[in-house]
Design an enzyme around this catalytic site. Structure first.
Site, short mmCIF file in Angstrom:
data_model
loop_
_atom_site.label_atom_id
_atom_site.label_comp_id
_atom_site.label_asym_id
_atom_site.label_seq_id
_atom_site.Cartn_x
_atom_site.Cartn_y
_atom_site.Cartn_z
N GLU A 249 0.88 -1.17 0.00
CA GLU A 249 0.00 0.00 0.00
C GLU A 249 0.91 1.21 0.00
OE1 GLU A 249 -3.14 -0.02 -0.36
OE2 GLU A 249 -3.56 -2.12 0.04
N CYS A 283 -2.14 9.17 3.21
CA CYS A 283 -2.01 8.59 1.86
C CYS A 283 -3.19 9.02 1.01
CB CYS A 283 -1.93 7.09 1.95
SG CYS A 283 -3.20 6.39 3.00
P1 NAD Z 1 8.58 5.09 4.21
O1 NAD Z 1 8.50 4.33 2.92
O2 NAD Z 1 9.69 6.04 4.40
O3 NAD Z 1 8.68 4.07 5.46
C1 NAD Z 1 7.69 3.10 5.68
C2 NAD Z 1 8.30 1.96 6.49
O4 NAD Z 1 9.27 1.26 5.69
C3 NAD Z 1 9.03 2.38 7.76
O5 NAD Z 1 8.74 1.46 8.78
C4 NAD Z 1 10.51 2.31 7.35
O6 NAD Z 1 11.38 2.09 8.42
C5 NAD Z 1 10.49 1.10 6.43
N1 NAD Z 1 11.57 1.03 5.44
C6 NAD Z 1 12.27 2.04 4.89
N2 NAD Z 1 13.14 1.56 3.96
C7 NAD Z 1 12.97 0.21 3.94
C8 NAD Z 1 13.55 -0.85 3.17
N3 NAD Z 1 14.49 -0.63 2.24
N4 NAD Z 1 13.13 -2.11 3.40
C9 NAD Z 1 12.15 -2.37 4.29
N5 NAD Z 1 11.56 -1.41 5.06
C10 NAD Z 1 11.96 -0.13 4.87
O7 NAD Z 1 7.15 5.81 4.40
P2 NAD Z 1 6.69 6.86 5.51
O8 NAD Z 1 7.40 8.16 5.26
O9 NAD Z 1 6.74 6.27 6.87
O10 NAD Z 1 5.14 7.03 5.13
C11 NAD Z 1 4.66 7.91 4.16
C12 NAD Z 1 4.30 7.16 2.89
O11 NAD Z 1 3.38 6.12 3.18
C13 NAD Z 1 3.60 8.04 1.88
O12 NAD Z 1 4.12 7.77 0.60
C14 NAD Z 1 2.14 7.59 1.97
O13 NAD Z 1 1.37 7.82 0.83
C15 NAD Z 1 2.30 6.16 2.27
N6 NAD Z 1 1.09 5.60 2.88
C16 NAD Z 1 0.28 4.80 2.11
C17 NAD Z 1 -0.88 4.27 2.64
C18 NAD Z 1 -1.78 3.39 1.81
O14 NAD Z 1 -2.57 2.66 2.39
N7 NAD Z 1 -1.69 3.41 0.49
C19 NAD Z 1 -1.23 4.55 3.96
C20 NAD Z 1 -0.38 5.37 4.72
C21 NAD Z 1 0.78 5.88 4.17
#
Ligand code: NAD
Length: 496
Positions: A249, A283
């Site tokens: 997501e 999101c």
């Molecule tokens: P992010 O991608 O920076 O981090 C998300 C998670 O992934 C964190 O727990 C982080 O530690 C982990 N992570 C980072 N790099 C990784 C890797 N290489 N391998 C595995 N895990 C890794 O996102 P964020 O800044 O926390 O959240 C914002 C983003 O989330 C926005 O793009 C938003 O649109 C999206 N979002 C989407 C939904 C949905 O349901 N579509 C819901 C909420 C947020």
């Protein structure tokens, strides 16, 4: 001295093998330190996988209705502690208390929904093509599920993943966002208080290193990720190579369409809430306003006036309507879009700067910003900004509005304000999104409906509702032949 928190692995609260910690601060006031949390590495993940595999042996044999009972108690405990958790969540994430209470409420609703699913979890029984033979499908648990969650819904998103995963009989390793680890800690406390066997849930704090180790571990057959599209696509490559079941997501660039026949007062309330609620860090946030030229000027004038009046500050102050961004980098990203090179011919109608004054001096605040004359196809019209910035695009027809809506790589949520029922139904078909709202903003998902997006927002799975149980369970088909003779199915014989 700030409190030091631990991972929960193998039934114990333990320090990370790395010996490293990161500091969790209040984004509304960076002098306020919430605690030190483990910056875990691959060895911590490996220990969590071993424990979760043992937990799976036990939990997968527990009848689903009993698993549901545990989740019902989780819902009760979340409800009892809702305000306390909401306060802690606002302190580490920044959004206002009404929103963090809603975030906990989503967890409560998800717990009760999952609890009742323990008494359904339907398979199917269908007629066999052969005499004296039964054919049916059942659901089986899969194994250890690795859950990686973002910062913006610190309770709701971990519960969207963990509760259906547990109900289906899997064990869980939660790797929450490094920006909101305290809420995850409270969730795990509640799961344990509700009677979940200790080995069934593991909590491993950390950032990308811990997340990557979880994704790459061969003992974790299921990964569910919510976060940015860039991170999700890197995870997708690993999971594809390793044949893992994966739910993604990811990002959005959601649009609200306002037609010339819309109720403008209603649309104004909707756009203010959609664009500036959660400081635009949803999101499903309304990031684009696609508006008919006949009502453009009138509507934008009212919007700018209302946006200028929004009160910024600490989300725990009842006067506050808009909290801070999550960290300095998030605010800097917003500021990049206000660079004249990016703006080009677009014009900043309000906001566009950091606020002044004591209420916002120590946090990552940014003024609610409306940018007009944004051109379809430009960066402001197509890239996820994830902050309190609304791009306004003027159109001359419904057809043009739908085209602009669809001209982005994302496809999470959309909305249309119109009093024309025919247009409303056309929009439900035409807009390329996982969710379309009519006469409501782009935000407001309900726990018992499937949630997710198309195109680069997702990979075809849904969270929430009835569909999520398909993701966390394996379909197994069983045939029982009680004829006493070898019968051949149609695939093996022409005889009927
Ligand atoms: P992010 O991608 O920076 O981090 C998300 C998670 O992934 C964190 O727990 C982080 O530690 C982990 N992570 C980072 N790099 C990784 C890797 N290489 N391998 C595995 N895990 C890794 O996102 P964020 O800044 O926390 O959240 C914002 C983003 O989330 C926005 O793009 C938003 O649109 C999206 N979002 C989407 C939904 C949905 O349901 N579509 C819901 C909420 C947020």
């Amino acid at each position: 001295m700030a409190k030091t928190f631990k991972n929960f692995i193998g039934g114990k609260w333990i320090a990370p093998s790395t010996g490293r910690y990161f500091v969790n601060r209040n984004p509304a006031d960076t002098h306020d330190v919430i605690g030190r949390f483990p910056d875990s590495g691959p060895a911590d993940i490996a220990a969590a996988v071993r424990a979760a595999q043992a937990g799976f042996e036990q939990w997968s044999r527990t009848p689903a209705p009993l698993r549901g009972e545990v989740l019902r108690r989780v819902g009760d405990l979340l409800a009892a502690r809702r305000d306390e958790i909401a306060d802690a969540m606002t302190r580490e994430m920044g959004k206002v208390l009404a929103e963090t209470r809603g975030d906990v409420q989503e967890g409560i609703d998800t717990a009760y929904y999952a609890a009742t699913e323990g008494r359904r979890l339907f398979g199917r029984t269908v007629p066999s093509e052969l005499r004296r033979k039964w054919a049916m499908s059942i659901r089986r648990p899969i194994g250890v599920c690795g859950l990686i969650t973002p910062f913006n819904f610190p309770m709701a998103i971990p519960t969207w993943k963990a509760f259906p995963a547990l109900l289906c009989g899997n064990s869980v390793i939660l790797k929450p966002s490094e920006d909101v680890p305290h809420t995850a800690h409270l969730l795990v406390e509640i799961l344990l208080d509700a009677g979940l066997p200790e080995q069934v849930i593991q909590l491993v704090h950390g950032a990308d290193t811990a997340g990557r180790a979880l994704v790459e571990h061969p003992g974790v057959p299921v990964i569910s990720f919510t976060g940015s599209t860039a991170t999700g696509s890197a995870i997708g490559q690993v999971c594809g190579r390793m044949h893992k079941r994966l739910s993604l997501e990811m990002g959005g660039k959601n649009a609200m369409i306002v037609m010339e026949d819309a109720d403008l007062a209603l649309a104004l309330d909707g756009v203010l809430w959609g664009a500036f609620g959660t400081t635009g860090q949803r999101c499903t946030a309304t990031s684009r306003l696609i508006i008919h030229r006949k009502v453009h000027d009138r509507f934008v004038a009212r919007l700018v006036d209302a946006a200028n009046k929004l009160v910024l500050g600490d989300g725990r102050d009842p006067r506050t309507q808009v909290g801070p961004l999550i960290h300095a980098a998030a605010r800097e990203k917003v500021e990049q879009y206000l660079d004249p090179v990016v703006l080009r011919d677009a014009e900043v109608a309000c906001g566009g700067t950091r606020p002044r004054g004591a209420r916002t001096a120590n946090g990552f605040f940014y003024r609610p910003t409306v940018i007009v004359d944004v051109k379809p196809g430009s960066r402001l019209a197509t890239e996820e900004i994830f902050g309190p910035v609304l791009s306004v695009i003027r159109v001359s027809s419904y057809e043009q509005a739908a085209k602009v809506n669809n001209e982005v790589k994302y496809g999470l949520s959309s909305s249309i304000y119109t009093s024309n029922v025919n247009l409303a139904f056309r929009a439900m078909e035409d807009l390329q999104n996982g969710i379309t709202y009519v006469n409501a903003p782009t935000i407001g998902a309900e726990a018992h409906l499937p949630f997710g997006g198309v195109k680069q927002t997702g990979n075809g799975h849904r969270e929430g509702g009835w569909e999520v149980f398909d993701f966390y369970s394996e379909t197994k088909v069983c045939y029982v032949d009680y004829s006493g003779s070898l019968q051949r199915a149609q695939i093996d014989t022409y005889d009927v």
